[in-house]
Scaffold this active site. Structure first.
Site, PDB file in Angstrom:
ATOM      1  N   ASP A   9       1.052  -1.066  -0.110  1.00  0.00           N
ATOM      2  CA  ASP A   9      -0.079   0.112  -0.084  1.00  0.00           C
ATOM      3  C   ASP A   9       0.750   1.099   0.212  1.00  0.00           C
ATOM      4  O   ASP A   9       1.857   1.492   1.068  1.00  0.00           O
ATOM      5  CB  ASP A   9      -0.827  -0.083   1.304  1.00  0.00           C
ATOM      6  CG  ASP A   9      -1.974   1.166   1.262  1.00  0.00           C
ATOM      7  OD1 ASP A   9      -2.475   1.400   0.019  1.00  0.00           O
ATOM      8  OD2 ASP A   9      -2.494   1.523   2.285  1.00  0.00           O
ATOM      9  N   ASP A 102      -3.550   2.644  -5.619  1.00  0.00           N
ATOM     10  CA  ASP A 102      -2.426   2.592  -4.695  1.00  0.00           C
ATOM     11  C   ASP A 102      -2.395   1.343  -3.610  1.00  0.00           C
ATOM     12  O   ASP A 102      -1.547   1.569  -2.841  1.00  0.00           O
ATOM     13  CB  ASP A 102      -2.465   4.068  -3.986  1.00  0.00           C
ATOM     14  CG  ASP A 102      -3.831   4.031  -2.840  1.00  0.00           C
ATOM     15  OD1 ASP A 102      -4.557   3.180  -3.009  1.00  0.00           O
ATOM     16  OD2 ASP A 102      -3.841   4.888  -1.930  1.00  0.00           O
ATOM     17  N   GLU A 103      -2.887   0.296  -4.116  1.00  0.00           N
ATOM     18  CA  GLU A 103      -2.886  -0.699  -3.563  1.00  0.00           C
ATOM     19  C   GLU A 103      -2.825  -2.038  -4.311  1.00  0.00           C
ATOM     20  O   GLU A 103      -3.279  -1.972  -5.248  1.00  0.00           O
ATOM     21  CB  GLU A 103      -4.403  -0.977  -2.706  1.00  0.00           C
ATOM     22  CG  GLU A 103      -4.562  -2.039  -1.494  1.00  0.00           C
ATOM     23  CD  GLU A 103      -5.696  -1.903  -1.146  1.00  0.00           C
ATOM     24  OE1 GLU A 103      -6.201  -2.520  -0.002  1.00  0.00           O
ATOM     25  OE2 GLU A 103      -6.613  -1.229  -1.600  1.00  0.00           O
TER      26      GLU A 103
END
Length: 393
Positions: A9, A102-103
């Site tokens: 993350d 973003d993961e």
């Protein structure tokens, strides 16, 4: 063999992107959002210390942290940097799933035969930091649920590894709110009967939980017990979503054509939000009665909002439909997709707009797409026949 699943993350991603381009923003309370009536899309750890949180109204955030600097946000920048990170991970990871902008999830099962799994993951994280300049956290465990929870618990100081034998002891003392799928409504419901910790939840009879919560009850019970067999889905970046409408009789009725286009946008935008996509490219397609086919395309800032998409679709339609002949088909395609939610694109919209979309989507999800529609798009009536072609590429 126990699975080895990594959750990665990017730390306060929007904030980190802004600081990457402007070092003067480092170390100060920073809020990404827009307008006095907008909401917080992201905030720095410095702002979080004052109680600022994502999705909080900007005016409330500024009362909590008046010294914070507000930046509107730049989805083009964030998407480009997300793509850079994706490339670094994809080049090295055997199986990678991009869960959002973003993961990421990685399946590195069996890596221990050749290379320590934790050491390999740490080296990958260092590669991301070195090649992109963006900070990234990770955790390693036996499934997606435990790894994701562990990443949140490890931020921002360190990265965690939760071996199979330590899963339940790691989960037990945590709040049930740490479990994916447990929102505020479910938390309040379970809190009223004294269930606030994961250990208490894990010890409940699963059938009781299912009666209380419904179909998701068993899934939540499994997650509380560290059970999650969900696979890591290999990531493919080239995706699009489209709809076409073929008329039973060729038409030149402009009002009806625009009404149908609005309805098509509304349906596709709802699907984008439901599947957590944002689009950056719009294409409008028309086919004349003589089978001549023309298209027009435009690039936009990433979004999944009806009102933004509709405006651009109408402008493209005006440009592409120039011959004033009868049409036999119209179509729309959204492409250049990235994972993300409408909420993270609220740099200009208000909290009222967010509430409106949330309420409409909830009704559509529960009662069907036709449950609530804009009057302007009422001419669009999707069915299961050849009139509608919807595809994910």
């Amino acid at each position: 063999m126990a699975r080895a699943i990594v959750h990665m993350d990017l730390d306060t991603f929007f904030v980190s992107c802004e600081r990457l381009t402007n070092s003067e923003l480092s170390g100060i309370p920073l809020i990404i959002g827009g307008g006095d009536r907008g909401v917080v899309a992201s905030c720095s750890y410095e702002a979080r210390k004052f109680g600022v949180r994502s999705a909080m109204p900007i005016h409330m955030a500024m009362k909590l942290c008046p010294q914070a600097k507000i930046i509107k946000g730049d989805m083009e920048l964030y998407s480009r940097l997300s793509h850079d990170v994706t490339q670094v991970i994809q080049e090295k990871a055997p199986i990678m799933e991009k869960a959002s902008i973003d993961e990421f999830y990685l399946d590195i099962t069996g890596m221990d035969k050749f290379h320590g799994s934790y050491k390999w993951t740490d080296e990958l994280a260092q590669s991301v930091i070195k090649e992109t300049g963006l900070p990234i956290s990770f955790s390693l465990s036996v499934n997606k649920t435990v790894s994701k929870i562990a990443t949140g618990e490890g931020k921002p100081k360190g990265n965690l590894e939760i071996p199979e034998g330590n899963v339940q002891s790691f989960l037990n003392p945590l709040s049930i709110q740490k479990i994916p799928m447990v929102g505020n409504v479910t938390f309040q419901l379970l809190s009223r009967i004294g269930v606030r910790k994961i250990q208490t939840l894990s010890e409940m009879p699963p059938e009781v939980l299912q009666q209380m919560i419904g179909k998701n009850g068993l899934d939540i019970w499994k997650k509380a017990n560290g059970i999650d067999h969900t696979p890591v889905e290999p990531y493919t970046e080239r995706k699009s979503i489209s709809t076409e409408h073929t008329f039973s009789q060729d038409t030149i009725d402009i009002i009806m054509l625009k009404s149908i286009l609005i309805g098509m946008v509304e349906k596709l935008a709802f699907q984008l939000r439901s599947e957590q996509w944002l689009t950056s490219t719009i294409t409008v397609k028309i086919r004349y009665a003589n089978f001549d086919t023309e298209t027009k395309q435009c690039k936009i800032a990433y979004t999944s909002a009806d009102h933004i998409l509709t405006k651009n679709v109408m402008e493209l339609f005006e440009k592409v439909y120039q011959r004033r002949m009868r049409l036999r088909l119209i179509g729309i395609r959204f492409s250049g997709l990235v994972r993300g939610t409408y909420q993270i694109n609220l740099f200009e919209d208000t909290e009222e707009m967010l509430s409106l979309y949330a309420a409409m989507d909830k009704m559509k999800s529960r009662y069907g797409f036709d449950a609530v529609m804009r009057c302007a798009g009422a001419s669009f009536k999707p069915n299961n026949k050849d009139e509608i072609l919807k595809r994910i590429k």
